[in-house]
Design an enzyme around this catalytic site. Structure first.
Site, short mmCIF file in Angstrom:
data_model
loop_
_atom_site.label_atom_id
_atom_site.label_comp_id
_atom_site.label_asym_id
_atom_site.label_seq_id
_atom_site.Cartn_x
_atom_site.Cartn_y
_atom_site.Cartn_z
N GLU A 1 -6.36 -11.08 -3.66
CA GLU A 1 -5.95 -10.76 -2.29
C GLU A 1 -7.14 -10.90 -1.34
OE1 GLU A 1 -5.64 -6.23 -1.93
OE2 GLU A 1 -5.19 -6.69 -4.03
N LYS B 1 0.85 -1.18 0.00
CA LYS B 1 0.00 0.00 0.00
C LYS B 1 0.89 1.24 0.00
CE LYS B 1 -4.28 -1.54 0.15
NZ LYS B 1 -5.29 -1.13 -0.85
#
EC number: 5.5.1.7
Length: 372
Positions: A316, A158
Site C-alpha cells: 500500500e 481502517k
C-alpha cells in the site's frame, strides 16, 4: 528541513486522523558534487512510534549528521554501523540518512538502488488503497474511483475508531460492494483485544476479507500467535515487528503469516531487506507497508520492493496519491493498479526545488550535510 504537505482527505487511523503529512528532507553533498536525497517521515506525529518530525530533525542535526560529515559516501554500510554504535534507537532518523547515502552511492556508480540491494525481480508493485473516512458511501465511491483510474486493485479498511458492531457493519457493506471486483483487507491498528478479534474473525472471513492487520497491541505476540492459528484470513503483523530481532521472534512464535515491511520503522532499506529474508526463511510472506511517504520515500520503497522475490499481496505504498502536492519533478507513477519502478540512478527521482521552498516550514532548520 521540514516540509508540510496537505492531504487530499483526512486519513483516519484507529486513534486519530491526519489532515497533512510532514517530512524531514535530507540532502547529503559529496565532494564530487553528487547530492543524495532522503526523507524521514511519520504519520500524525509521535502516536505510531514515539517519533515526530521535530524530534527526528533535532536528532539528525545534533547527533547523526556530525557522524556522517567527512566520511566516504561509498562506505554506507560502515557509516550506518557507526550511527547504530553511537546513537541508540531513532530508526526513523537513521532511515532517512541511509536513504540519502544509498541515493548518493547509486548516483556515484550510476546504478539504481535495487542493484545495490541485489538486483531486480519486478518493475511494478500491486497497490492496495486505504479506506479511512468512516463513511461507507464515501469509501465505496472512493474505491470504485481508484479502480476505474487504475490506481489500486485492492483496498484496506481502517478499523478500530468505531464500536465493533458498527465497524463490522461497515466492513461487511464494503465487502459486498467490492465482491468480484477487488479484494478487501482490514487494519484495526492495535485497537482490539484478543476476544474482540476472535469475535470479528468469523464475519470478516465470511465476507471474504483476505488480510487482517495488527488487530492487537504490538507487544502481544502470544495473542497474535493464537489468532493466527484460528484465522483463515492472512494475519499481517506491522507494529509488532520493527527490528530484526522482532522478526526472528515472530517467526519463532508463528505469530503471523505476513510481515509488513516499512523502511522507516526498520531504520532503512537494507535492514528492511534483511527482515524480508528472515520472514521468508521462516515460511512467511512480506508486504510493502506505508507511512504516507512523498515520492522520495515512495521511490525508496519501490527500489526495495524491486529487490524482493515474492510479494504476493503487493503493498500500500500510496503516499503520493493521498498527498495533494509533490516534492519531485516527476511524481511516482501509478497505472494498471500498480506502482512502477522509477528509472535512473539512486532513487531515480529529482527534487522540484520550487515545491520544496513552497512547503518548507518557516522555522525549520535546513539539513544539508557534506560527505566525501
Amino acid at each position: 528541513m521540514i516540509v508540510d504537505l496537505p492531504l487530499r482527505r483526512i486519513q483516519q487511523f484507529a486513534r486519530l486522523g491526519a489532515k497533512h503529512q510532514s517530512s524531514v528532507l535530507i540532502r547529503l553533498h559529496t565532494k564530487g558534487g553528487i547530492v543524495g536525497i532522503g526523507e524521514s517521515i511519520t504519520p500524525c506525529g509521535p502516536w505510531w512510534s514515539g517519533d515526530s518530525v521535530e524530534a527526528i530533525q533535532a536528532t539528525i542535526n545534533h547527533y547523526l549528521a556530525p557522524l556522517v560529515v567527512g566520511e566516504p559516501a561509498l562506505d554506507a554500510s560502515r557509516i550506518m554501523a557507526k550511527l547504530h554504535g553511537r546513537v541508540a534507537g531513532n530508526a526513523f532518523a537513521k532511515a532517512g540518512i541511509e536513504m540519502a547515502l544509498l541515493d548518493a552511492v547509486g548516483k556515484i556508480v550510476d546504478a539504481p538502488i535495487h542493484v545495490l540491494l541485489g538486483g531486480r525481480f519486478r518493475d511494478r508493485l500491486s497497490v492496495a488503497w486505504p479506506l479511512a473516512t468512516g463513511d461507507v458511501n464515501q469509501e465505496v465511491d472512493e474505491a470504485f474511483r481508484m479502480l476505474e483510474a487504475g490506481k489500486a486493485g485492492a483496498f484496506k479498511l481502517k478499523m478500530g475508531a468505531l464500536p465493533l458492531a458498527q465497524d463490522l457493519r461497515r466492513a461487511l457493506a464494503i465487502a459486498k460492494e467490492l465482491e468480484g471486483k477487488a479484494s478487501l483487507r482490514v487494519d484495526p491498528n492495535e485497537a482490539w483485544d484478543e476476544p474482540t478479534t476472535m469475535r470479528a474473525l468469523a464475519p470478516l472471513e465470511a465476507a471474504g476479507v483476505e488480510i487482517i492487520e495488527q488487530p492487537v497491541a504490538r507487544w502481544n505476540l502470544d495473542a497474535m500467535a493464537r489468532i493466527h492459528r484460528q484465522a483463515r484470513s492472512m494475519l499481517l503483523i506491522d507494529e509488532g515487528v520493527q527490528s530484526l530481532h522482532d522478526a526472528s521472534e515472530v517467526v519463532k512464535r508463528a505469530a503471523a503469516g505476513l510481515v509488513s515491511l516499512k523502511i522507516m520503522k526498520t531504520g532503512g532499506m537494507r535492514p528492511a531487506r534483511a527482515m524480508a529474508d528472515i520472514a521468508n526463511a521462516g515460511g512467511m510472506h512480506v508486504y510493502m507497508g506505508t507511512f504516507l511517504e512523498t515520492s522520495i520515500g515512495t521511490a525508496a520503497n519501490m527500489q526495495l520492493a524491486a529487490s524482493i522475490e515474492s510479494l504476493p499481496y503487493g503493498g500500500e505504498v500510496i503516499g503520493p496519491l493521498l498527498i495533494e502536492e509533490d516534492l519531485c519533478e516527476v511524481p511516482a507513477v501509478y497505472k494498471e493498479h500498480a506502482l512502477w519502478l522509477p528509472e535512473g540512478p539512486g532513487l531515480g527521482i529529482r527534487l522540484d526545488e520550487n515545491q520544496v521552498r513552497r512547503f518548507a516550514r518557516a522555522s525549520s532548520q535546513r539539513i544539508d550535510r557534506h560527505s566525501a
